[in-house]
Design a protein around this motif. Structure first.
Motif, PDB file in Angstrom:
ATOM      1  N   GLN A 106     -10.515 -17.258  32.617  1.00  0.00           N
ATOM      2  CA  GLN A 106     -10.855 -16.632  34.017  1.00  0.00           C
ATOM      3  C   GLN A 106     -11.918 -15.700  33.539  1.00  0.00           C
ATOM      4  O   GLN A 106     -12.479 -15.596  32.398  1.00  0.00           O
ATOM      5  N   VAL A 107     -12.795 -15.124  34.599  1.00  0.00           N
ATOM      6  CA  VAL A 107     -13.723 -14.321  34.317  1.00  0.00           C
ATOM      7  C   VAL A 107     -13.361 -12.826  35.208  1.00  0.00           C
ATOM      8  O   VAL A 107     -12.898 -12.580  36.145  1.00  0.00           O
ATOM      9  N   LEU A 108     -13.511 -11.936  34.040  1.00  0.00           N
ATOM     10  CA  LEU A 108     -13.264 -10.535  34.355  1.00  0.00           C
ATOM     11  C   LEU A 108     -14.683  -9.623  34.865  1.00  0.00           C
ATOM     12  O   LEU A 108     -15.261  -9.514  34.072  1.00  0.00           O
ATOM     13  N   LEU A 137     -15.457 -13.239  29.779  1.00  0.00           N
ATOM     14  CA  LEU A 137     -14.663 -14.444  29.637  1.00  0.00           C
ATOM     15  C   LEU A 137     -13.342 -13.935  28.987  1.00  0.00           C
ATOM     16  O   LEU A 137     -13.411 -13.480  27.913  1.00  0.00           O
ATOM     17  N   ILE A 138     -12.018 -14.316  29.619  1.00  0.00           N
ATOM     18  CA  ILE A 138     -10.818 -13.996  29.145  1.00  0.00           C
ATOM     19  C   ILE A 138      -9.805 -15.015  29.174  1.00  0.00           C
ATOM     20  O   ILE A 138     -10.069 -15.885  30.133  1.00  0.00           O
ATOM     21  N   ALA A 139      -8.989 -15.142  28.263  1.00  0.00           N
ATOM     22  CA  ALA A 139      -7.819 -16.271  28.411  1.00  0.00           C
ATOM     23  C   ALA A 139      -6.607 -15.805  27.602  1.00  0.00           C
ATOM     24  O   ALA A 139      -6.800 -14.893  26.694  1.00  0.00           O
ATOM     25  N   ALA A 140      -5.540 -16.203  27.845  1.00  0.00           N
ATOM     26  CA  ALA A 140      -4.283 -16.026  27.294  1.00  0.00           C
ATOM     27  C   ALA A 140      -3.501 -17.160  26.877  1.00  0.00           C
ATOM     28  O   ALA A 140      -3.123 -17.930  27.818  1.00  0.00           O
ATOM     29  N   HIS A 141      -2.970 -17.276  25.708  1.00  0.00           N
ATOM     30  CA  HIS A 141      -1.592 -18.198  25.280  1.00  0.00           C
ATOM     31  C   HIS A 141      -0.631 -17.253  25.240  1.00  0.00           C
ATOM     32  O   HIS A 141       0.132 -17.465  24.175  1.00  0.00           O
ATOM     33  N   GLY A 142      -0.012 -16.586  26.168  1.00  0.00           N
ATOM     34  CA  GLY A 142       0.949 -15.687  26.015  1.00  0.00           C
ATOM     35  C   GLY A 142       0.777 -14.491  25.062  1.00  0.00           C
ATOM     36  O   GLY A 142      -0.306 -14.198  25.071  1.00  0.00           O
ATOM     37  N   ALA A 143       1.685 -13.773  24.415  1.00  0.00           N
ATOM     38  CA  ALA A 143       1.769 -12.610  23.738  1.00  0.00           C
ATOM     39  C   ALA A 143       0.987 -13.058  22.343  1.00  0.00           C
ATOM     40  O   ALA A 143       0.726 -14.263  21.779  1.00  0.00           O
ATOM     41  N   GLY A 144       0.439 -12.140  21.546  1.00  0.00           N
ATOM     42  CA  GLY A 144      -0.218 -12.478  20.244  1.00  0.00           C
ATOM     43  C   GLY A 144      -1.236 -11.447  20.365  1.00  0.00           C
ATOM     44  O   GLY A 144      -1.658 -10.714  21.090  1.00  0.00           O
ATOM     45  N   PRO A 145      -2.091 -11.597  19.074  1.00  0.00           N
ATOM     46  CA  PRO A 145      -3.326 -10.783  18.835  1.00  0.00           C
ATOM     47  C   PRO A 145      -4.381 -11.083  19.717  1.00  0.00           C
ATOM     48  O   PRO A 145      -4.582 -12.198  20.168  1.00  0.00           O
ATOM     49  N   LEU A 146      -5.439 -10.115  19.799  1.00  0.00           N
ATOM     50  CA  LEU A 146      -6.560 -10.176  20.700  1.00  0.00           C
ATOM     51  C   LEU A 146      -7.796 -10.841  19.789  1.00  0.00           C
ATOM     52  O   LEU A 146      -7.788 -10.030  18.599  1.00  0.00           O
ATOM     53  N   LEU A 147      -8.267 -11.728  19.949  1.00  0.00           N
ATOM     54  CA  LEU A 147      -9.382 -12.208  19.151  1.00  0.00           C
ATOM     55  C   LEU A 147     -10.854 -11.895  20.087  1.00  0.00           C
ATOM     56  O   LEU A 147     -11.041 -12.279  21.465  1.00  0.00           O
ATOM     57  N   TYR A 148     -11.668 -11.206  19.726  1.00  0.00           N
ATOM     58  CA  TYR A 148     -12.674 -10.175  20.521  1.00  0.00           C
ATOM     59  C   TYR A 148     -14.073 -10.690  19.765  1.00  0.00           C
ATOM     60  O   TYR A 148     -14.103 -10.537  18.926  1.00  0.00           O
ATOM     61  N   SER A 149     -15.133 -10.938  20.957  1.00  0.00           N
ATOM     62  CA  SER A 149     -16.316 -10.810  20.568  1.00  0.00           C
ATOM     63  C   SER A 149     -16.969 -10.733  21.795  1.00  0.00           C
ATOM     64  O   SER A 149     -16.458 -10.097  22.729  1.00  0.00           O
ATOM     65  N   TYR A 171     -11.343  -4.391  30.473  1.00  0.00           N
ATOM     66  CA  TYR A 171      -9.999  -5.099  29.768  1.00  0.00           C
ATOM     67  C   TYR A 171      -9.013  -4.216  29.760  1.00  0.00           C
ATOM     68  O   TYR A 171      -7.954  -4.494  30.099  1.00  0.00           O
ATOM     69  N   THR A 172      -9.387  -3.137  28.981  1.00  0.00           N
ATOM     70  CA  THR A 172      -8.170  -2.242  28.875  1.00  0.00           C
ATOM     71  C   THR A 172      -7.844  -1.389  30.211  1.00  0.00           C
ATOM     72  O   THR A 172      -6.633  -1.108  30.118  1.00  0.00           O
ATOM     73  N   ASP A 173      -8.583  -1.233  31.105  1.00  0.00           N
ATOM     74  CA  ASP A 173      -8.288  -1.064  32.218  1.00  0.00           C
ATOM     75  C   ASP A 173      -7.140  -1.991  33.065  1.00  0.00           C
ATOM     76  O   ASP A 173      -6.286  -1.557  33.897  1.00  0.00           O
ATOM     77  N   ALA A 174      -7.322  -3.086  32.807  1.00  0.00           N
ATOM     78  CA  ALA A 174      -6.640  -4.182  33.688  1.00  0.00           C
ATOM     79  C   ALA A 174      -5.361  -4.716  32.823  1.00  0.00           C
ATOM     80  O   ALA A 174      -4.406  -5.271  33.479  1.00  0.00           O
ATOM     81  N   TYR A 175      -5.421  -4.788  31.497  1.00  0.00           N
ATOM     82  CA  TYR A 175      -4.325  -5.320  30.625  1.00  0.00           C
ATOM     83  C   TYR A 175      -3.916  -4.148  29.577  1.00  0.00           C
ATOM     84  O   TYR A 175      -4.735  -3.580  29.037  1.00  0.00           O
ATOM     85  N   GLN A 176      -2.582  -4.721  29.225  1.00  0.00           N
ATOM     86  CA  GLN A 176      -2.238  -3.957  27.958  1.00  0.00           C
ATOM     87  C   GLN A 176      -2.675  -4.265  26.783  1.00  0.00           C
ATOM     88  O   GLN A 176      -2.728  -5.549  26.641  1.00  0.00           O
ATOM     89  N   LEU A 177      -3.224  -3.607  25.680  1.00  0.00           N
ATOM     90  CA  LEU A 177      -3.519  -4.093  24.455  1.00  0.00           C
ATOM     91  C   LEU A 177      -2.410  -4.511  23.561  1.00  0.00           C
ATOM     92  O   LEU A 177      -1.433  -3.695  23.620  1.00  0.00           O
ATOM     93  N   PRO A 178      -2.836  -5.452  22.908  1.00  0.00           N
ATOM     94  CA  PRO A 178      -1.726  -6.041  21.905  1.00  0.00           C
ATOM     95  C   PRO A 178      -1.591  -4.965  20.496  1.00  0.00           C
ATOM     96  O   PRO A 178      -2.375  -3.881  20.566  1.00  0.00           O
ATOM     97  N   ARG A 179      -0.702  -5.133  19.564  1.00  0.00           N
ATOM     98  CA  ARG A 179      -0.592  -4.224  18.383  1.00  0.00           C
ATOM     99  C   ARG A 179      -1.960  -4.642  17.448  1.00  0.00           C
ATOM    100  O   ARG A 179      -2.333  -3.545  16.584  1.00  0.00           O
TER     101      ARG A 179
END
Length: 410
Positions: free
Chosen positions: A66-68, A77-89, A169-177
């Motif tokens: 997806q594009v946010l 560019l964002i994507a998710a494979h379910g729950a898990g850590p966030l890989l950011y660049s 991103y933080t406005d639209a999604y809950q951040l992981p741990r």
């Protein structure tokens, strides 16, 4: 049609084999060429983000890419494979590819050459900030089948830059741990990064005419008196760095990035204002307003003893982020240490005095345990506007990112 768009069209039209049939090195090269084909200056990444999403959907159709969008032309560019850590660049580059303003920094107005590969070395525009590590993060995420990916727009520092991709991103999604920041940096792990701020020094006198030097205050104009301010700023910088408490892994830094005053196309007018802009890094938690007030007092005292005695001095501050640290025994740090040891055969070396600040401080400020690691870039031999990276090193970091996505607890 621009050559970059033609290269992109060729990439999109190729009948690619399944990603599993491609080596990790080849997948990295494919993405690097794709990113090189589309400029993504800060705040104008939307076109690049959509083209990257389309390409990724073709290469890895099992992932929902997806594009946010954010701001007037920003995109992540964002994507998710379910729950898990966030890989950011991030997608944006510090400079735009060949833009006219680049010459003010690089001193070179010639076009920047395309991506090149010579054995283990890949060289191109924006690889250090941040196309190299962003590529490793993208491929690692696609192959991991776990965690989340954010290649953010507006990830580089800029004054009054509007909303960033991470903020959107933080406005639209809950951040992981936990999060992993894929950025170039030192050959080690960082779990502590400094904060940063901008300072603007304004010296105001009276305008005049160059043919009548005495008509200005000071005589000859404020630009002619710039040496007084620059000398005192150098003394202040020395004192600021000497007071560095060297907390944890971080340190202090300070530099003058811009000086301006008057009209370049009409230098027969002597300007009333001189502006000096500084970038300040603080590993400790300095108070920007206090720092600015102390610097203003110091500059006023110096000016009062010089030809600038009748001029006004003001110092404004614009905070970027405060220094922040993740506990050294946090799960993400422990897992990164283990992955580093397995990949490189040694423990990550200790580091002090690090002065590079990324969105890792923003994530930590939001309660996300964050570790930063990535390849080491250097200026390319043929053109210092291009960065050179080791493909072998980039591949190693991609393997580490992939492992962290799959092994960190949810």
């Amino acid at each position: 049609m621009a050559s970059g768009v033609r290269r992109l069209g060729t990439l999109l039209s190729q009948r690619l084999p399944l990603s599993q049939q491609l080596s990790l090195r080849q997948q990295l090269l494919d993405v690097l060429h794709l990113l090189d084909a589309t400029p993504a200056p800060r705040g104008q990444e939307r076109t690049a983000a959509h083209r990257l999403r389309a390409w990724c959907a073709h290469r890895w159709p099992h992932v929902e890419w997806q594009v946010l969008e954010h701001g007037p032309a920003g995109g992540s560019l964002i994507a998710a494979h379910g729950a898990g850590p966030l890989l950011y660049s991030h997608l944006d580059t510090s400079l735009d590819d060949g833009g006219p303003q680049n010459q003010l920094v690089t001193g070179n107005a010639a076009p920047v050459g395309p991506l090149g590969v010579d054995g283990d070395v890949v060289a191109g525009f924006g690889l250090g900030v941040a196309r190299g590590p962003a590529t490793a993060a993208l491929v690692a995420f696609a192959e991991a089948g776990a965690g989340r990916l954010l290649l953010a727009g507006s990830g580089t520092h800029r004054r009054s830059g509007g909303i960033t991709g991470l903020e959107a991103y933080t406005d639209a999604y809950q951040l992981p741990r936990s999060a992993i920041v894929a950025k170039c940096g030192p050959p080690t792990l960082l779990w502590h990064e400094p904060g940063a701020l901008y300072l603007t020094v304004r010296l105001t006198g009276r305008s005049g005419a160059a043919m009548m030097a005495q008509s200005a205050t000071p005589p000859g104009g404020v630009v002619a008196g710039a040496g007084v301010l620059l000398d005192e700023l150098a003394r202040w910088r020395t004192a600021y760095l000497a007071a560095d408490p060297r907390e944890g892994q971080t340190g202090r830094a300070c530099g003058i990035g811009a000086i301006s005053g008057g009209w370049p196309d009409k230098p027969d007018l002597l300007p009333a204002e001189l502006r000096i802009d500084l970038y300040v890094v603080a590993g400790d938690r300095v108070q920007p307003a206090v720092l600015a007030a102390e610097l203003a007092d110091r500059l006023r005292e110096r000016c009062a003893k010089s030809v600038l005695r009748n001029c006004a001095v003001e110092v404004e501050t614009e905070p970027v982020a405060a220094a922040a640290a993740t506990p050294a025994d946090a799960p993400v740090v422990t897992a990164a240490r283990a992955a580093w040891l397995d990949e490189f055969g040694t423990q990550p070396p200790p580091i002090t005095g690090w002065t590079g600040s990324t969105d890792g401080v923003v994530l930590r400020a939001r309660g996300v345990d964050t570790v930063r690691l990535g390849p080491q870039a250097k200026p390319a031999v043929d053109d210092p506007r291009r960065d050179a990276l080791s493909l072998g090193q980039l591949t190693a970091y991609a393997r580490i990112y992939r492992r962290l996505l799959t092994e960190l607890p949810v």
